[in-house]
Enzyme design. Structure first.
Site, PDB file in Angstrom:
ATOM      1  N   LYS A   1      21.575  12.551 -38.905  1.00  0.00           N
ATOM      2  CA  LYS A   1      22.497  13.462 -38.207  1.00  0.00           C
ATOM      3  C   LYS A   1      23.295  14.285 -39.217  1.00  0.00           C
ATOM      4  O   LYS A   1      23.494  15.499 -39.036  1.00  0.00           O
ATOM      5  CB  LYS A   1      23.418  12.657 -37.280  1.00  0.00           C
ATOM      6  CG  LYS A   1      22.665  12.128 -36.068  1.00  0.00           C
ATOM      7  CD  LYS A   1      23.381  11.027 -35.321  1.00  0.00           C
ATOM      8  CE  LYS A   1      22.461  10.453 -34.248  1.00  0.00           C
ATOM      9  NZ  LYS A   1      22.980   9.273 -33.572  1.00  0.00           N
TER      10      LYS A   1
ATOM     11  N   GLN B   1      28.415   5.961 -33.643  1.00  0.00           N
ATOM     12  CA  GLN B   1      27.039   5.437 -33.629  1.00  0.00           C
ATOM     13  C   GLN B   1      27.014   4.079 -32.925  1.00  0.00           C
ATOM     14  O   GLN B   1      27.816   3.198 -33.238  1.00  0.00           O
ATOM     15  CB  GLN B   1      26.531   5.296 -35.077  1.00  0.00           C
ATOM     16  CG  GLN B   1      25.087   4.858 -35.185  1.00  0.00           C
ATOM     17  CD  GLN B   1      24.101   5.871 -34.591  1.00  0.00           C
ATOM     18  OE1 GLN B   1      24.221   7.064 -34.783  1.00  0.00           O
ATOM     19  NE2 GLN B   1      23.131   5.374 -33.842  1.00  0.00           N
TER      20      GLN B   1
ATOM     21  N   ASP C   1      28.538  14.014 -28.187  1.00  0.00           N
ATOM     22  CA  ASP C   1      27.424  13.108 -27.880  1.00  0.00           C
ATOM     23  C   ASP C   1      27.467  12.693 -26.398  1.00  0.00           C
ATOM     24  O   ASP C   1      26.661  11.882 -25.955  1.00  0.00           O
ATOM     25  CB  ASP C   1      27.503  11.869 -28.787  1.00  0.00           C
ATOM     26  CG  ASP C   1      26.166  11.175 -28.941  1.00  0.00           C
ATOM     27  OD1 ASP C   1      25.119  11.846 -28.820  1.00  0.00           O
ATOM     28  OD2 ASP C   1      26.154   9.946 -29.168  1.00  0.00           O
TER      29      ASP C   1
END
Ligand code: NAP
Length: 282
Positions: free
Chosen positions: A53, A97, A120
């Site tokens: 990422k 994450q 996200d």
């Protein structure tokens, strides 16, 4: 011949466009906006994803900051880190994450991320707004799936979509997005009875199970569109694509289908957030 829904190509083309958009944003802001990624512990797969990422951000000229925290981090400590990033003006996107270690209340942490920085799409409110068809950042993999279906002109309205899997980051949001596009949607899970019979009625199947080649060729009807979100060790999807290719009309390959679209959707939404900041639209 089945149409290959090539996520790798679409992601590459999108990156070229994002580079130009990021340049414009930087000019307006006078600094480089940043995607902050929080990694708790050192799970090897998570380390790899976080690095991928960060690299994707760098490729398009966006800044990236990786915040690494110990495996023993508490919920409160993680919430404090999220608060700091929420208050940092240069941070236009925050990605936590997952999975996080068991002692952490993951949902509380996801929900602490400011909606304007939730690139996200993990905040419960983002999910709620998206489900209502309102403006919100969308969970990255479902957003990537919808983008690839639209890019290749796959007809959605009136089609029966069967989503196998109901996780908060994948199955549920992709089902809501398909519903918003006027599909008739069935969501299946581990307690679903007669799963093969249900899948046989689908015009579109989304595999989001986490079990290699779980969806079999004799479960799908001729002409079906297959979306394989699965990513199991050895680059194996959740659908037995090899044996379905002669039956389906279109499919996302593994690798090169949904996978590249996930990171691409994350960085796309990060750029969208930076643009909103630059245009004072937050
Ligand atoms: P998850 O949280 O483990 O969810 C799996 C879902 O599958 C659950 O809803 C579960 O049902 C259902 N399921 C399990 N066994 C089943 C069975 N026998 N029959 C029907 N349903 C069953 O997984 P996830 O995070 O959604 O990920 C799913 C897959 O997508 C994995 O392969 C993952 O690697 C992949 N993925 C890929 C990307 C990407 O970037 N390409 C991103 C995210 C995930 P219950 O709810 O009843 O337990």
């Amino acid at each position: 011949m089945a149409l290959v829904l090539n996520g790798k190509l679409l992601a590459q083309a999108t990156e070229e466009d994002l580079k130009i958009r990021v340049e414009k944003v930087k000019e307006k802001l006078g600094y480089t906006p940043v995607l902050a990624t929080i990694l708790v512990g050192d799970n090897p797969a998570s380390v790899t994803y976080v690095n991928m990422k960060a690299k994707a951000c760098e490729r398009i000229g966006m800044g990236s900051q990786i915040v690494r925290l110990a495996e023993t981090t508490t919920t409160q400590e993680l919430l404090d880190v999220i608060d700091t990033l929420n208050n940092d003006v240069k941070v236009c996107g925050i990605l936590l994450q997952h999975p996080v270690p068991k002692q952490i209340d993951e949902r509380a942490c996801f929900d602490r991320i400011l909606l304007s920085k939730d690139v996200d799409g993990v905040n419960s409110q983002s999910y709620g707004l998206m489900s209502m068809g309102r403006d919100a950042y969308v969970s990255a993999t479902p957003f990537g799936i919808m983008r690839i279906l639209k890019h290749y002109g796959i007809e959605l309205a009136g089609k029966h979509a069967v989503v196998v899997g109901r996780s908060a980051i994948l199955g549920k949001p992709v089902a809501m997005l398909l519903l918003n596009e006027n599909c008739t949607v069935t969501i299946c899970h581990s307690k679903t009875k007669n799963l093969p019979d249900i899948v046989r009625t689908a015009d579109i199947v989304v595999g989001a199970v986490g079990k290699p080649k779980f969806i079999q060729s004799d479960w799908v009807k001729d002409g079906v569109v297959l979306v394989d979100a699965g990513y199991n060790p050895g680059n194996i999807g959740d659908i037995d694509l090899e044996n379905c290719i002669n039956k389906c009309s279109a499919y996302t390959p593994v690798p090169g289908g949904v996978g590249p679209m996930t990171i691409n959707s994350l960085i796309l939404q990060t750029v969208m957030s930076a643009e909103k900041l630059a245009n004072d639209e937050r």
